[in-house]
Design an enzyme around this catalytic site. Structure first.
Site, PDB file in Angstrom:
ATOM      1  N   ASP A  13      -0.475   6.214  -3.819  1.00 23.78           N
ATOM      2  CA  ASP A  13      -0.290   6.447  -5.383  1.00 23.78           C
ATOM      3  C   ASP A  13       1.199   5.673  -5.959  1.00 23.78           C
ATOM      4  O   ASP A  13       1.916   6.368  -6.579  1.00 23.78           O
ATOM      5  CB  ASP A  13       0.056   7.834  -5.230  1.00 23.78           C
ATOM      6  CG  ASP A  13      -1.197   8.678  -5.007  1.00 23.78           C
ATOM      7  OD1 ASP A  13      -2.276   8.100  -5.197  1.00 23.78           O
ATOM      8  OD2 ASP A  13      -1.003   9.851  -4.217  1.00 23.78           O
ATOM      9  N   LYS A  16      -0.652   0.854  -7.592  1.00 26.34           N
ATOM     10  CA  LYS A  16      -1.356  -0.282  -6.991  1.00 26.34           C
ATOM     11  C   LYS A  16      -2.273  -0.718  -8.078  1.00 26.34           C
ATOM     12  O   LYS A  16      -2.411  -2.198  -8.483  1.00 26.34           O
ATOM     13  CB  LYS A  16      -1.800  -0.295  -5.626  1.00 26.34           C
ATOM     14  CG  LYS A  16      -0.837  -0.327  -4.669  1.00 26.34           C
ATOM     15  CD  LYS A  16      -1.727   0.101  -2.942  1.00 26.34           C
ATOM     16  CE  LYS A  16      -2.519   0.983  -3.011  1.00 26.34           C
ATOM     17  NZ  LYS A  16      -1.949   2.227  -3.158  1.00 26.34           N
ATOM     18  N   GLY A  40      -7.596   6.350  -5.685  1.00 25.86           N
ATOM     19  CA  GLY A  40      -7.928   6.280  -7.287  1.00 25.86           C
ATOM     20  C   GLY A  40      -6.997   5.548  -7.872  1.00 25.86           C
ATOM     21  O   GLY A  40      -5.715   5.605  -7.782  1.00 25.86           O
ATOM     22  N   HIS A  41      -7.390   4.206  -8.211  1.00 22.12           N
ATOM     23  CA  HIS A  41      -6.641   3.403  -8.742  1.00 22.12           C
ATOM     24  C   HIS A  41      -6.398   3.536 -10.437  1.00 22.12           C
ATOM     25  O   HIS A  41      -7.652   3.090 -11.186  1.00 22.12           O
ATOM     26  CB  HIS A  41      -6.903   1.906  -8.386  1.00 22.12           C
ATOM     27  CG  HIS A  41      -6.714   1.540  -6.913  1.00 22.12           C
ATOM     28  ND1 HIS A  41      -6.997   0.594  -6.404  1.00 22.12           N
ATOM     29  CD2 HIS A  41      -5.877   2.352  -6.124  1.00 22.12           C
ATOM     30  CE1 HIS A  41      -6.529   0.846  -4.985  1.00 22.12           C
ATOM     31  NE2 HIS A  41      -5.915   1.933  -4.855  1.00 22.12           N
ATOM     32  N   GLN A 227      -4.430   3.292  -0.547  1.00 26.14           N
ATOM     33  CA  GLN A 227      -3.544   4.170   0.187  1.00 26.14           C
ATOM     34  C   GLN A 227      -2.360   3.476   0.300  1.00 26.14           C
ATOM     35  O   GLN A 227      -1.920   2.585  -0.436  1.00 26.14           O
ATOM     36  CB  GLN A 227      -4.072   4.600   1.660  1.00 26.14           C
ATOM     37  CG  GLN A 227      -5.297   5.794   1.200  1.00 26.14           C
ATOM     38  CD  GLN A 227      -6.693   5.224   0.878  1.00 26.14           C
ATOM     39  OE1 GLN A 227      -6.915   4.292   1.675  1.00 26.14           O
ATOM     40  NE2 GLN A 227      -7.399   5.558   0.149  1.00 26.14           N
TER      41      GLN A 227
HETATM   42  P1  IMP Z   1      -8.633  10.957   3.843  1.00 21.59           P
HETATM   43  O1  IMP Z   1      -8.401   9.509   3.501  1.00 21.59           O
HETATM   44  O2  IMP Z   1      -9.514  11.759   2.563  1.00 21.59           O
HETATM   45  O3  IMP Z   1      -9.405  11.226   4.935  1.00 21.59           O
HETATM   46  O4  IMP Z   1      -7.143  11.923   3.571  1.00 21.59           O
HETATM   47  C1  IMP Z   1      -6.221  11.707   4.464  1.00 21.59           C
HETATM   48  C2  IMP Z   1      -4.891  11.681   3.921  1.00 21.59           C
HETATM   49  O5  IMP Z   1      -4.621  10.732   3.119  1.00 21.59           O
HETATM   50  C3  IMP Z   1      -4.539  13.006   3.158  1.00 21.59           C
HETATM   51  O6  IMP Z   1      -3.149  13.412   3.309  1.00 21.59           O
HETATM   52  C4  IMP Z   1      -4.888  12.357   1.512  1.00 21.59           C
HETATM   53  O7  IMP Z   1      -4.210  13.209   0.561  1.00 21.59           O
HETATM   54  C5  IMP Z   1      -4.374  10.910   1.754  1.00 21.59           C
HETATM   55  N1  IMP Z   1      -5.034  10.178   0.595  1.00 21.59           N
HETATM   56  C6  IMP Z   1      -5.880   9.565   1.105  1.00 21.59           C
HETATM   57  N2  IMP Z   1      -6.438   8.540  -0.069  1.00 21.59           N
HETATM   58  C7  IMP Z   1      -5.186   8.763  -0.798  1.00 21.59           C
HETATM   59  C8  IMP Z   1      -4.613   7.887  -2.013  1.00 21.59           C
HETATM   60  O8  IMP Z   1      -5.479   7.085  -2.381  1.00 21.59           O
HETATM   61  N3  IMP Z   1      -3.447   8.322  -2.252  1.00 21.59           N
HETATM   62  C9  IMP Z   1      -2.717   9.020  -1.675  1.00 21.59           C
HETATM   63  N4  IMP Z   1      -3.098   9.707  -0.582  1.00 21.59           N
HETATM   64  C10 IMP Z   1      -4.203   9.431  -0.076  1.00 21.59           C
END
Ligand code: IMP
Length: 431
Positions: A13, A16, A40-41, A227
């Site tokens: 977040d 990017k 979520g971009h 991420q």
């Molecule tokens: P997962 O990727 O859904 O397995 O989540 C694992 C961890 O990564 C959790 O803490 C999510 O909130 C975090 N996470 C996954 N994708 C994003 C993102 O695009 N932005 C911020 N945090 C993310």
């Protein structure tokens, strides 16, 4: 020509989406290398807000080819819906999007497993996005995964779905009673995913070959990470991470490019820190300061809508990210969110077990036991929103940005002062 990776330096977040959209102005191809629709971009163009989950942000420029690499996990239903929404907004998709045949597919049972394992983790839950990301990557590594190319071959898909459900069936039956029964029906799942395969067929390609050709032709390639480095499976704050290689090295693995092909890395750093989901966060601010950052920065998850936890900039975490990524350039985002603060904290070290440390401690519980050591910088208390020239930034804001760059031993490529494309100070040209 150049090959440039854009990576998040914090817990995701960082903004990017906007940075990639801006930098694609000079790119021929934008290729996403990991993650899935957990990302979520957000990109705002002429007042229209786009939230992209799987498709690279390059899709919003008509002459740029967007590529989904094999390091990505693809949820076909979510991807097709994203394609539909973009088409409805008048964006060209057919000639501008390609999907790696080798990318792994998120199956319905992965989403069920994600939720069931989170429930079983109880107070040690990760706080995932529940999109099935972890279980899909687990199957990939366990060599049971279904790849995009398998969606085009009925016998392979049928056998793999049946085997996977046989392996997971009893766990799912016990822990997912009553939910999405069709997710456990091998015949129904196979039929539905063959249909997805047919819809995606024109987009599926050999991305390794495509990128090799592009490189030989001297094209500008932008490699888009999702991420952030502190969520990277190896380099992040394990186990509170995602299941893929978000750091710069992941771009080579996830796209089939040799490390020697990578010319530069742009590290995206938000001017403060946020985190969604569980896990330690030493500079987290409770109370009104945290609430102000959340409200001013509109810090709510683009994928799940969850409120993000907010805090001061954490140089210890960023320094770690810089070791891993060696970003030549920094894109500093959301500077304007700090406009109202009279003093701004920067964490340059942690207090841990009575000692001052300047790098991330090892051990799952150690980071939760760290207290931030803060340095204070004076706030500028004037609006910087929409500023497009460096010289028009208040001196204190300039000093804040320069200080970050000094601490991370990198140069500032751009500063973002608002969500719109044009609300940006570009201090160098990348291409
Ligand atoms: P997962 O990727 O859904 O397995 O989540 C694992 C961890 O990564 C959790 O803490 C999510 O909130 C975090 N996470 C996954 N994708 C994003 C993102 O695009 N932005 C911020 N945090 C993310």
């Amino acid at each position: 020509m150049a090959v440039v990776a854009v990576v998040g330096m914090q817990w995701g977040d960082e903004g990017k989406g906007k940075v990639v959209d801006l930098l694609t102005e000079g790119a021929d191809i934008v290729a996403r290398y990991q993650g899935g629709n957990n990302a979520g971009h957000t990109v705002v163009i002429e007042g229209v807000k786009y939230v992209l989950h799987t498709i690279p942000s390059g899709i919003l420029r008509k002459d740029v080819l967007s590529v989904i690499g094999h390091g990505v996990v693809v949820d076909p239903a979510a991807l097709l819906e994203e394609m539909r929404l973009l088409r409805a907004e008048g964006h060209k998709i057919d000639d501008n999007l390609r999907i790696s045949a080798k990318a792994h597919v998120i199956m319905p049972y992965h989403r069920l497993l994600d939720r069931a394992t989170e429930a079983l983790r109880a107070e040690r839950k990760i706080g995932t996005t529940a999109r099935g990301i972890g279980p899909a990557y687990a199957d990939k590594m366990g060599r049971s995964g279904i790849r995009v190319i398998d969606l085009l071959h009925e016998p392979t898909l049928r056998t793999k779905v049946a085997t996977n459900l046989a392996m997971k069936g009893s766990f799912l039956a016990e822990h997912c009673q009553g939910s999405e029964g069709s997710a456990l029906d091998a015949v129904a799942v196979t039929a539905q995913y063959l249909k997805f395969g047919e819809e995606l067929r024109p987009f599926i390609t050999d991305v390794d070959a495509l990128l090799q050709r592009a490189w030989r032709e001297g094209r500008n390639l932008l490699l888009e990470g999702a991420q952030g480095t502190l969520l990277d499976i190896d380099h992040g704050t394990y186990p509170y991470v995602t299941s893929s290689s978000a750091a710069a090295g992941g771009s080579c693995i996830g796209l089939g490019l040799a490390p020697s092909r990578l010319d530069q890395v742009v590290g995206v750093v938000k001017a403060y820190t946020t985190r969604v989901g569980e896990g330690p966060f030493p500079t987290e601010l409770g109370g009104s300061l945290g609430a102000t950052l959340r409200q001013r920065g509109d810090e709510f998850g683009a994928t799940t809508g969850r409120p993000r936890r907010c805090g001061w900039l954490d140089i210890v975490g960023l320094r770690h990210a810089q070791w891993i990524n060696a970003a030549r350039w920094l894109a500093i985002t959301k500077l304007d969110v700090l406009d109202t603060f009279s003093d701004i904290g920067i964490c340059t070290a942690y207090e841990y077990e009575g000692e001052r440390i300047t790098s991330l401690p090892l051990g799952e519980h150690a980071l939760s036991a760290c207290a931030p050591v803060l340095e204070w910088m004076p706030g500028w208390r004037t609006s910087t929103t929409g500023t497009t020239e460096w010289r028009k930034l208040p001196e204190k804001a300039q000093r804040y940005v320069e200080h970050i760059a000094e601490l991370l031993e990198a140069d500032v490529l751009l500063v973002s002062t608002g969500p719109q494309r044009q609300e940006t100070i570009l201090t160098h040209q990348l291409w």
